[in-house]
Design an enzyme around this catalytic site. Structure first.
Site, mmCIF file in Angstrom:
data_model
loop_
_atom_site.group_PDB
_atom_site.id
_atom_site.type_symbol
_atom_site.label_atom_id
_atom_site.label_comp_id
_atom_site.label_asym_id
_atom_site.label_seq_id
_atom_site.Cartn_x
_atom_site.Cartn_y
_atom_site.Cartn_z
ATOM 1 C CB VAL A 136 -13.895 -3.824 0.187
ATOM 2 C CG1 VAL A 136 -15.116 -3.349 0.970
ATOM 3 C CG2 VAL A 136 -14.068 -5.285 -0.229
ATOM 4 C CD1 TRP B 223 -1.757 -2.385 1.706
ATOM 5 C CD2 TRP B 223 -3.240 -1.065 0.670
ATOM 6 N NE1 TRP B 223 -2.902 -3.114 1.496
ATOM 7 C CE2 TRP B 223 -3.828 -2.337 0.865
ATOM 8 C CE3 TRP B 223 -3.970 -0.056 0.037
ATOM 9 C CZ2 TRP B 223 -5.125 -2.623 0.450
ATOM 10 C CZ3 TRP B 223 -5.259 -0.337 -0.385
ATOM 11 C CH2 TRP B 223 -5.827 -1.606 -0.183
ATOM 12 C CG HIS C 30 5.301 -7.839 14.703
ATOM 13 N ND1 HIS C 30 6.231 -8.287 15.626
ATOM 14 C CD2 HIS C 30 5.695 -8.327 13.497
ATOM 15 C CE1 HIS C 30 7.151 -9.006 14.993
ATOM 16 N NE2 HIS C 30 6.842 -9.040 13.702
ATOM 17 C CG ASN D 60 2.601 -14.956 8.906
ATOM 18 O OD1 ASN D 60 2.990 -16.032 8.464
ATOM 19 N ND2 ASN D 60 1.591 -14.303 8.354
#
Length: 569
Positions: free
Chosen positions: A231, A63, A505, A551
């Site tokens: 979206v 992004w 994180h 993760n």
């Protein structure tokens, strides 16, 4: 076409959910991902690489407009200059963070998940989550009560005989400092140093997309994967979410389904909720958004692990080469700070024997320390605009709890002692406090200019020691020298406050909790409070960030909630 489940976000959680929910033929599952696909046989070489430093800096997978503040933002002093905005490498690609991250496959401390339950996430204690950690993994090295052998994510460790001399020297420095060698960091949770567990099969990265969305899964008629799909809004009938509006490769579409699951991460999932009127009343009204559900916890208490780095120049014979391993982090250390009331293993050190893909990166090693058990819970995600294409305001407010600052200061001093110990002093020189600055980011972008520039600088660094030291002091060190921070406590604190960053994180911004907790956003099954047909399943629902790279906890979380959903929850 109506779907039983619409999953918004094809990252780690979304990949797991798409696999598990579509395994039931009666379900019709739609997975939406804003980034590009990584289909079998066409995974970009940068993502497949077991060295993550190229994918991580590749803007194709980010992004690109997302920026965050990591330092504490003062909202009580309007005259204070705000901390600088930093680019944030949030993944925008199928597989999400698992497609570009450092491949660190660790779980956290049992006490983390007992705390999750104590904070209101019933059933999420250590005994409740361990079976799902085991369900995630296919461990190539261990088969015992701690590990799984049938999971979708292959994990392994690079053995010591394949370590370069720098990594071996760090291990010896840890041993001489009294730490215990642990063959398995995901076995019994205790202090010690270990070969890091990585989500690789020995040759390639095994992302969530590679592991959970293989050719066999993609062939299911009841699973649709739509990439390059962002979206733009949620669709409602009363308090029930009945679908989403989206842009699919630039074209507007609507998709309807019985349940919508947000798996867009701890920054974008709360932003979607806020834009659709779910969140703190004051902020929604300030933005001119009609309140659909008053949930004050949406976007609040964002967390990450504060981290700091001590770097050094590696002497030529000790450097990491491809003959050893493509991976740059082979060794880790978990230790206890001894700070009152903190659990064991509250600190973590990753040994990076290469700092970047380029020629200078191969000459620079880093000891990266992060606060495994952080107490800074003051971060937030807010809207900058009601426009769904605009990135939100993200403030991590790292070091908002003094205990985190104190432990990073003591941790840096410990790293310095390790760096100056005989094993590391024999293979490195010119230690310096490192900062992950915009300059470092810029030189980390893979292009020919950076390739040739770093080759030229690397040749100079391999030249006379006096020249090397001058270049490091003049062009690499940013404001603080090693001698300064070692001799001046105020300089050390100033450096820590300025250079501390998170380790990607982001979590806890839509927390699980009890119904009587006003800051809880979802219940213990990810269902959004006060709404129907809407869940959040990703790192944002963590009650507190665990003592781990996030993760594998995300993968576990998705496995556990998918199991509950398939059982009728």
């Amino acid at each position: 076409m109506d779907y039983s489940h619409i999953i918004v976000g094809g990252g780690s959680a979304g990949s797991v959910l798409a696999n598990r929910l579509s395994a039931r033929s009666a379900n019709r599952v739609l997975l939406l991902e804003a980034g590009q696909d990584t289909p079998p046989g066409q995974v970009p070489k940068e993502i497949e690489d077991t060295y993550p430093g190229t994918a991580y800096f590749d803007p194709r997978f980010h992004w690109t407009k997302l920026k965050v503040r990591t330092q504490v933002v003062s909202h009580n002093n309007p005259d204070a200059a705000p901390p600088p905005l930093r680019k944030y490498e949030q993944a925008r690609v199928l597989g999400g963070g698992s497609s570009i991250n450092g491949q660190m496959a660790n779980r956290g401390a049992p006490t983390d998940f007992d705390e999750w339950e104590a904070r209101g996430a019933a059933g999420w204690n250590w005994d409740g989550v361990l079976p799902f950690f085991k369900k995630v993994e296919h461990d190539l090295d261990f088969a015992d009560e701690w590990h799984g052998r049938e999971g979708h994510i292959t994990v392994t460790r690079i053995p010591a005989e394949r370590w370069c001399d720098h990594t071996k020297a760090a291990g010896e420095a840890f041993r001489l400092a009294g730490f215990k060698y642990l063959p398995d960091q995901n076995g019994r949770f205790e202090d010690g140093y270990f070969p890091v567990t990585a989500s690789i099969d020995g040759r390639k990265r095994v992302s969530a997309a590679v592991g959970y969305l293989n050719a066999q899964v993609r062939a299911r008629e009841n699973l649709t994967i739509s990439t390059e799909t962002q979206v733009s809004g949620l669709l409602f009938e009363g308090n029930r979410c009945v679908g989403v509006s989206a842009m699919v490769k630039g074209q507007p579409r609507e998709f309807r389904g019985a349940e919508v699951i947000l798996s867009s991460g701890a920054i974008h999932s709360p932003a979607i909720l806020l834009r659709n009127g779910i969140g703190p009343v004051g902020h929604l009204r300030e933005m001119g958004i009609e309140v659909r559900s008053a949930l004050p916890g949406v976007g609040q208490r964002l967390m990450d692990h504060p981290s700091i780095s001590l770097s050094s120049f590696i002497r030529r014979p000790a450097r990491l080469t491809d003959a050893h391993s493509r991976r740059h982090i082979l060794l880790g250390l978990r230790y206890s700070s001894g700070l009152p009331e903190t659990p064991k293993g509250d600190m973590f050190v990753a040994v990076a024997s290469k700092s970047a893909w380029h020629a200078v990166g191969q000459q620079v090693a880093s000891l990266l320390a992060f606060v495994n058990k952080t107490y800074s819970e003051a971060g937030q995600v807010r809207l900058a605009s009601t426009d769904w294409q605009e990135e939100p305001v993200v403030e991590f407010n790292l070091l908002s709890d003094r205990r985190d600052l104190d432990r990073l200061m003591s941790g840096f001093r410990m790293l310095a002692a390790m760096q100056l110990s005989a094993p590391l002093a024999a293979v490195t020189t010119d230690p310096f406090p490192a900062a992950y600055s915009d300059k470092v980011r810029a030189i980390g972008v893979v292009n020919e200019r950076n390739r040739w520039l770093t080759k030229a600088v690397a040749a100079l660094l391999d030249g006379p020691p006096a020249l090397r030291s001058w270049i490091i002091d003049r062009y690499v060190v940013e404001g603080f020298t090693f001698r300064q921070v070692m001799e001046d406590e105020e300089a050390l604190e100033a450096f820590i406050r300025k250079a501390t960053i998170g380790v990607w994180h982001a979590s806890c911004s839509c927390r699980m909790g009890r119904d009587d907790d006003p800051m809880a956003v979802v219940d213990n099954q990810g269902r959004v409070r006060g709404m129907e047909g809407l869940r959040v399943v990703d790192a944002s629902i963590f009650p507190v960030v665990p003592c781990a790279n996030t993760n594998f906890p995300v993968l576990m979380t998705a496995e556990k909630i998918a199991d509950t959903m398939l059982a009728g929850g």
